[in-house]
Enzyme design. Sequence first.
Site, PDB file in Angstrom:
ATOM      1  N   ARG A  48     -30.562  31.418  -4.103  1.00 52.08           N
ATOM      2  CA  ARG A  48     -29.488  32.526  -5.847  1.00 52.08           C
ATOM      3  C   ARG A  48     -28.630  32.720  -5.780  1.00 52.08           C
ATOM      4  O   ARG A  48     -27.892  32.293  -6.635  1.00 52.08           O
ATOM      5  CB  ARG A  48     -30.832  33.316  -6.017  1.00 52.08           C
ATOM      6  N   TYR A 100     -24.427  25.935 -33.019  1.00 51.46           N
ATOM      7  CA  TYR A 100     -26.048  25.449 -32.203  1.00 51.46           C
ATOM      8  C   TYR A 100     -26.876  26.795 -32.795  1.00 51.46           C
ATOM      9  O   TYR A 100     -26.643  27.931 -32.746  1.00 51.46           O
ATOM     10  CB  TYR A 100     -26.193  25.227 -31.084  1.00 51.46           C
ATOM     11  N   ASP A 172     -17.876  25.903 -26.899  1.00 46.97           N
ATOM     12  CA  ASP A 172     -18.351  25.200 -25.847  1.00 46.97           C
ATOM     13  C   ASP A 172     -18.430  23.505 -26.557  1.00 46.97           C
ATOM     14  O   ASP A 172     -18.747  23.267 -27.289  1.00 46.97           O
ATOM     15  CB  ASP A 172     -19.654  25.462 -26.949  1.00 46.97           C
ATOM     16  N   LYS A 197     -27.804  17.961 -21.848  1.00 44.75           N
ATOM     17  CA  LYS A 197     -27.171  16.964 -22.625  1.00 44.75           C
ATOM     18  C   LYS A 197     -26.330  15.343 -22.249  1.00 44.75           C
ATOM     19  O   LYS A 197     -27.623  15.282 -21.031  1.00 44.75           O
ATOM     20  CB  LYS A 197     -27.055  17.146 -24.125  1.00 44.75           C
TER      21      LYS A 197
HETATM   22  N1  PLP Z   1     -24.578  24.316 -26.569  1.00 49.12           N
HETATM   23  C1  PLP Z   1     -24.933  23.598 -27.955  1.00 49.12           C
HETATM   24  C2  PLP Z   1     -24.250  22.840 -28.820  1.00 49.12           C
HETATM   25  C3  PLP Z   1     -26.847  23.148 -27.952  1.00 49.12           C
HETATM   26  O1  PLP Z   1     -26.726  22.002 -28.433  1.00 49.12           O
HETATM   27  C4  PLP Z   1     -27.315  23.465 -27.171  1.00 49.12           C
HETATM   28  C5  PLP Z   1     -28.846  22.840 -27.263  1.00 49.12           C
HETATM   29  O2  PLP Z   1     -29.371  22.285 -27.890  1.00 49.12           O
HETATM   30  C6  PLP Z   1     -27.419  24.792 -26.210  1.00 49.12           C
HETATM   31  C7  PLP Z   1     -25.868  24.683 -25.867  1.00 49.12           C
HETATM   32  C8  PLP Z   1     -28.119  24.973 -25.881  1.00 49.12           C
HETATM   33  O3  PLP Z   1     -28.561  24.468 -24.352  1.00 49.12           O
HETATM   34  P1  PLP Z   1     -29.925  23.905 -23.510  1.00 49.12           P
HETATM   35  O4  PLP Z   1     -31.035  23.134 -24.481  1.00 49.12           O
HETATM   36  O5  PLP Z   1     -29.665  23.756 -21.981  1.00 49.12           O
HETATM   37  O6  PLP Z   1     -30.109  25.603 -23.060  1.00 49.12           O
END
Ligand code: PLP
Length: 388
Positions: A48, A100, A172, A197
């Site tokens: 961890r 998001y 992000d 992604k």
């Molecule tokens: N940030 C963006 C721009 C996203 O598109 C997503 C998910 O689609 C996330 C964060 C969250 O990621 P996760 O689904 O891996 O928790």
Amino acid sequence: MTRSPRTIAAANGIGRDAAFGAVAPPLHLASSYTFAGFERPRTYDYSRAGNPTRDLLADTLAQLEGGAGAVVVATGMAAVDLVLSRLGPQDGVVAPHDCYGGTHRLIAARAAKGQFKAAFVDQGDAAALEAALAARPKLVLVETPSNPLMRVVDIAAVAAAAKAAGADVAVDNTFLSPALQQPLALGADFVVHSTTKYLNGHSDVVGGAVIAARSEDAAALAAWANITGVTGAPFDAYQTLRGLRTLFPRIERQQQSAAAVASFLARHPQVAAVHYPGLPSHAGHALAKAQQRGFGAMLSFEIAGGTPAVRRFVEAVRVFTLAESLGGIESLVAHPATMTHVGMGAEARRIAGITDALLRLSIGLEDERDLVEDLAQALGQAEEAGDR
Ligand code: PLP
């Protein structure tokens, strides 16, 4: 010797196995590690807190983003939450109004519990951003291009304004990956990823990462991730590193197809609007050209004909698959209002400009002619089904 980002992605950690000389870095699944003796811990004691496979992924991501260190966590949401963990009840975060849906939901939920104060702002509106910064927030979270409307935010300008107001900036970078955009070089303090992604790229891992510009911030985040137990699983890190090896060729090929798809959609009578920064007509085109190394492989568009047309279109696609997520080798279509952004609520969607006619596309590695042909036939069927 400085190595190019392509080399780092393809080969960081290759051929460095001290035990057997394995070329591909081994997967270390052990949950705990022996002590060499009394009060003599080795580099690792408990997975961890630290794990060699996860650390190699973190090191690779830190190098690709130009950061001092990275923390690999279980999901992209955990990565966003890790950055938010820096805030206390008196601190504020300025977040994008069209981020998001899961990020919007997380920030709204934590703010409702009094864990920090949140303002959702159109970060392309300089006056609105300035007004939000006047409240002296501790953090500005940027998502560019935004999900799902592909709005482009000027990272350097936001970072300068945030710095002047005493705030840190987290970007992000999920939609572009470090192959196409490096926010730390533009003045950001943190980069957040859903590694689910483009970084993994094969739609078989859910993961996240935070990369910090300063080593003390990276250490503090790593300590907090251990305390809260959100660190990523070693197997997921192994898979993600494997996917990362091909990041550059994948995203470069995918964005070429995205450009072809965007120009096809822009000419189609059944399409009311296309949101792709690569189109000269896009409001963020010049900015994207300046701050990105490509326009990426995500786009969204408004279909004419209302909900009947949306329904027919998503039922008619054959090469595209109706699913959430993005950044994989397969092309996906999502309907944000009922899928990815449902958690935001109708009012927040209305304010962000996410209509019920909006469809989001993630362009994969299929032949672009098949993708365009599929869209053409599905749009044809949508036209027959649409409101007249
Ligand atoms: N940030 C963006 C721009 C996203 O598109 C997503 C998910 O689609 C996330 C964060 C969250 O990621 P996760 O689904 O891996 O928790």
